[in-house]
Design a protein around this motif. Structure first.
Motif, mmCIF file in Angstrom:
data_model
loop_
_atom_site.group_PDB
_atom_site.id
_atom_site.type_symbol
_atom_site.label_atom_id
_atom_site.label_comp_id
_atom_site.label_asym_id
_atom_site.label_seq_id
_atom_site.Cartn_x
_atom_site.Cartn_y
_atom_site.Cartn_z
ATOM 1 N N GLN A 401 5.532 -20.864 20.306
ATOM 2 C CA GLN A 401 5.561 -19.610 19.636
ATOM 3 C C GLN A 401 4.290 -19.399 18.612
ATOM 4 O O GLN A 401 3.619 -18.246 18.673
ATOM 5 C CB GLN A 401 6.805 -18.992 19.072
ATOM 6 N N GLN A 405 0.891 -16.903 18.881
ATOM 7 C CA GLN A 405 0.776 -15.830 18.049
ATOM 8 C C GLN A 405 -0.962 -15.996 17.121
ATOM 9 O O GLN A 405 -1.209 -15.154 17.196
ATOM 10 C CB GLN A 405 1.722 -15.672 16.852
ATOM 11 N N GLN B 401 7.265 -13.697 26.897
ATOM 12 C CA GLN B 401 8.440 -14.525 26.538
ATOM 13 C C GLN B 401 9.221 -14.888 27.605
ATOM 14 O O GLN B 401 9.593 -16.020 27.892
ATOM 15 C CB GLN B 401 9.313 -13.942 25.557
#
Lengths: 667, 667
Positions: A401, A405, B401
């Protein structure tokens, strides 16, 4: 004049220099904290410097411009050059130095000796008899042969017992007959198996007189040592391109009644006698602790992957300008936006948290190994085994993640291979799957948690290991303003509640008539939640312990800001548990948010320096956006100009299709 | 015998057939719901069938085995074949059919006409004068020339006003002089600009007599129509490899005082007279509504990307067996694990939610356009503009996701390019950045929210648009057992609270002396949270509306299960807001969880059929793991065997480096 941030150089992009001048701590000292010792931090720098003086150790062109074949060849070329400079560059037996050297020179996309060093040789050391070591270990170490480790099969991953490849003993010839009975039995995925290795350790089901003895390791020659052609009876090849690691030739391997001598079963612990009688190993838990080591190690390695992505994103965010805030005469650095800070800084905190946690866990592991060797006490190892299962899962998830990002924080240019972040992502995120799939790992961790809860419920809290002791803590109201320990307390209460809730659900299904396996499956999601909280609590505690232990005041202050960000970010992320159980009030939630936002502001002036402290060289980063000197734009242009499509002005697609299409239309 | 699931065929993997037999609804009927009409769903199938009969429309080899150059050539080859079959395959003016055709044949990695069709021609239509259209539009439509659209620059993305490329008018020659004054002014990223296009619409700052008039569109010839060589004064090339879209030649473009005739400024709305006088457009909001259209469209397209990943993951999860539950004689399908269901099913629900939301938003857009044209009422457009900004951001985030979780749910094989999921991820996740970076978009949405809150606070709730009306809803206690509307109520209360909270924070900073820009930045994270809730509420409502409107009882029942999963999953995900504000109790949270887990069980028998209903062909999926027939393993082996590294037994890396290394060691 000397600055606290050691990366400052004349001629750098002034936007980056400006950031580095605001550092409140010495980046060399921070590097010591990151890499665990002053000595190693210094050696790293020294090795990096030596590498930079050997032009042959630089990539001949960016890896992103290479085909897989070229990447593999490039890695081999660099390995070849390295072998001439090995002793000049590092202390030859220092694993950490060797690792650092590889990371800089070869990078992260894989190379043909990766499994040779990390699995083939270590397995020979731990599983081969003295006689067998005599025969193969020396040759392996001298690289007369190249080996890999072949375990997983096309149809079989984690469940070792279901491996289908057989090794049937033939007493008449004193041979094992290796065979691949079905297509799903093909060995699949082993690194360096496809094209590079000529030997392999093969895990196969040992069969003697129609009786299966389960998976055993065999050393198998795959290819002719002269011609490198596969031996008759062996089918071997590359499994094709992957999301990343395309410099590695992960392979497939099939056997058609392929015979190997009896002496090729690795016999340090098990033996098969000429007549086929099987001698059992004295203790069965071989390998158990090596998994613990690998998974502890992963917390650090994943932290370093995320660190690389963040160095790139944070530096670029200090160079990229867009939009206006107070001053309307100049666009602001995107790093000044709260949304950008919120995207990056909590991941910076996690990078440090994961690395500290990895360091402590490895030390814990080493201490436990001493205990095992001293007094045979293996009790601590079970705890650490379940903990590292959860750790591996939590860390890889958040790392993935965080890297994504970071990439998105670089806008469009993050998406270009020139940023290299998507490659880092591909490599890091493989960790969610290898060394135990994350969901499976979380459930392994949950097994230990449920056992601990059951101990408490059965009235035996005294049997809890120290890591589980919080499961007996009574509920209290917590004043968050007192500091980190208050956050730990809340986290403990949340983790405890969830562990009990999940166990309760499991028991409820069992009482209603489900078998334990079925009830377990029906409670699985709740159980994974308990594991995650348990693990995040541990990470949080190791972060606190590490920061408390630091003596350099300015380093400690900077890390305290990061720790505070981490504590508030983590607690906010799990706030629903705390609120539901009345452990936290909504006023406290507002407090956490305010703390979080003010942490972002505090960290802002140190952001670049916190990432500079990792002291990754430009060679290792392989990123145009993340260059130390901040000269991003002209180098993006240079990079693009040298890309393969620009080597000819008119592509074959134009000559063959587009031009004729346009011409035809004109008629 | 006919089954409800239309994908059942003899000879398929029985594990997949077993899944399809348990479908409780007709997949053709579900396809009608997904694709908006019975007619289009049927046309899709028909087109797919026709394509399958033309061997030249199949890829010559898997795209994963191709270099970028080969991918581009392959796309051109397919475009060439398509041009011969266009009228036979689709109704030529039906955009949706053309889109479907492209998705199947060319796939998602890009092609040289992508921008020609979606930007070059539409811009000529909307911005070129009749005279200009006469000159270029026909040629463009006949593909005598290939065009693209060049706006973003190396140093400038979203902020259009900071574009540095200049178009300076020279009255003496009646020409514009295009110039790239700095390296950051290079056009960068435009699709098909690098190597394929010979024309471009270029956005440049119009300068007349030292006065800047801001960005204007110019049509510019880039390359010689005969030789395809760049014209003198033009630097053009490919920007290099990217995370995905490597079949597209995104390009860079620089001008060195490059002259174009005055008539190349697109003059439908603005004019520059020969003497240099500038005539303003009558209304300035050109292009505003096209962004709304593109972003509405994105919700659907992203839903379809996620759907492709999920078809693959769900089918494979029904074929992959590992571990045991009740029956110890056979390993279970991994789809039977609750953790696997929890990983995949909420994303299935989101796929449907996003597609339904996209459909409704496009209809809303079309209705508004009618209003604008009928009575000039543009009020609804502002609302839709802010909503679609949020929508674009929320949908792309969750899609990324969901796709990654789908990939990981496939274990190791998901990581192989044979799954194709990592490619789908790369393509989909670009949407987080293009058409407005997600954080910027969320803040655009927040602007409208804050304005609405301020209206309420100023005592003018009557001025709220219908989409914002919930901001006046009073707090109530909600009984979740009454159904979807109760979830909407809770979501409304949460979204309202957060919008007020964020606005309050903004005002607090302003009262304390910050300028609105600075206060806005200090509140930015809270503002993005408000936007996300606002958007998720909208998605949830459109999902409910759509399901309510369905007449086929069995389709409606299956979608109701998905809707329930979605409602509970979404609410659980934002539970901390509800709990903190006393909108929801902890008992209700337990209720939600139980509902969630029982939804997973309900959906289980329909999982494969819910994804089969998308009726993606194997050609479009390009995935070995996701094959309709479920014969995964033998085809993974075939795929691997044909991969580039296996075309020779001994790689150059071995001949050049590894062999000599091993030989040397033997001496």
């Amino acid at each position: 004049m000397s600055f606290l941030n050691k990366e400052i150089c004349d001629g750098d992009n002034p936007d980056l220099t400006e950031e580095r001048r605001t550092a409140t701590f010495d980046t060399d000292r921070m590097a010591q904290v990151i890499y665990g010792s002053e000595k190693f931090a210094a050696r790293r720098r020294q090795i990096t410097k030596s590498i930079s003086r050997i032009p042959a150790l630089q990539d001949t062109k960016p890896l992103a411009f290479m085909t897989r074949e070229e990447k593999i060849t490039e890695a081999c070329r660099e390995l070849d050059v390295l072998s001439d400079h090995w002793e000049q560059l590092i202390y030859v037996n220092d694993e950490e130095e060797a690792l650092h050297l590889h990371r800089e020179v070869i990078g992260m996309e894989g190379h043909p000796f990766a499994l040779h060093e990390t699995m083939f040789i270590p397995t020979l050391v731990s599983q081969a008899s003295d006689e067998q070591q005599e025969k193969w270990l020396g040759r392996a170490r001298k690289r007369e042969i190249i080996g890999c480790y072949a375990q997983t099969e096309l149809g079989h991953g984690s469940n070792l017992r279901k491996l289908e490849t057989t090794a049937t003993y033939s007493p008449s010839t004193q041979e094992f007959i290796l065979h691949t009975p079905t297509i799903t039995a093909l060995k699949w995925w082993p690194g360096a198996l496809g094209k590079s290795s000529n030997y392999a350790i093969v895990m196969a089901d040992l069969v003697i007189k129609n009786k299966s003895y389960g998976p055993h390791p065999f050393i198998v020659q795959l290819r002719d040592e002269k011609t490198h052609q596969p031996l008759p009876g062996i089918t071997v090849g590359d499994i094709g391109p992957k999301m990343a690691f395309n410099g590695a030739d992960n392979g497939f391997l099939g056997f058609d009644h392929f015979r190997i001598p009896r002496g090729n079963l690795l016999m340090r612990h098990n033996r098969v006698e000429p007549d086929g009688s099987y001698l059992k190993p004295p203790h069965a838990k071989i390998g158990y602790s090596s998994m613990v080591k690998v998974r502890s190690r992963m917390a650090m390695d994943q932290g370093l992957f995320m660190a690389q992505a963040l160095v790139i994103a944070v530096r670029y965010s200090a160079v990229r300008r867009q939009g206006f805030l107070e001053d309307k005469s100049q666009e602001v650095k995107v790093l000044d936006y709260q949304t950008q800070q919120h995207r990056l800084f909590p991941s910076i905190a996690r990078v440090y948290a994961f690395i500290f946690c990895g360091l402590e866990t490895i030390q814990l592991y080493e201490k436990l190994i001493l205990d095992v060797n001293k007094n045979g006490d293996t009790s601590g190892m079970a705890d650490l085994h379940s903990l590292t299962s959860g750790l591996k899962s939590v860390v890889t998830h958040f790392t993935g993640q965080g890297i994504e990002q970071a990439r998105m924080a670089c806008g469009g240019h993050g998406y270009s291979m020139a940023s290299y972040i998507s490659e880092i992502y591909g490599v890091a995120v493989a960790g969610c799957t290898y060394e135990g799939e994350n969901m499976v790992m979380l459930l392994q961790c949950a097994r230990a948690l449920v056992k601990a809860v059951e101990l408490v419920e059965e009235g035996h809290p005294e049997k809890l290991s120290p890591m589980m002791a919080y499961l007996t803590k009574p509920s209290v109201t917590v004043d968050l303003t007192v500091g980190p320990e208050a956050y730990v307390k809340i986290f403990q209460l949340i983790a405890k509640k969830q562990a009990f809730k999940a166990t309760e659900q499991l028991h409820k299904f069992m009482v209603a008539g489900d078998s334990r396996d079925v009830a377990w499956n029906k409670s699985a999601v709740e159980l994974t939640k308990a594991s995650r909280l348990h693990t995040r609590l541990y990470i949080l505690k190791t972060f606190i312990r590490r920061v408390e232990s630091i003596t350099d005041i300015s380093v400690k202050a900077a890390l305290t800001d990061l720790l505070n960000l981490h504590l508030n970010y983590e607690l906010l992320d799990v706030a629903s548990y705390a609120l539901a159980d009345g452990i936290m009030s909504s006023t406290q939630m507002d407090f956490i948010k305010n703390q979080l936002y003010s942490s972002l502001e505090k960290i802002r002036p140190n952001a670049v320096s916190l990432m500079d402290s990792f002291q990754f060289s430009d060679l290792q980063l392989r990123s145009v956006l993340g260059r130390r000197d901040g000269h991003v734009y002209q180098n993006l242009f240079e990079w693009a100009k040298s890309s393969p499509l620009n080597q000819s002005e008119v592509l074959p697609s134009v000559t063959q299709y587009l031009k004729p299409m346009m011409e035809k239309s004109k008629l």
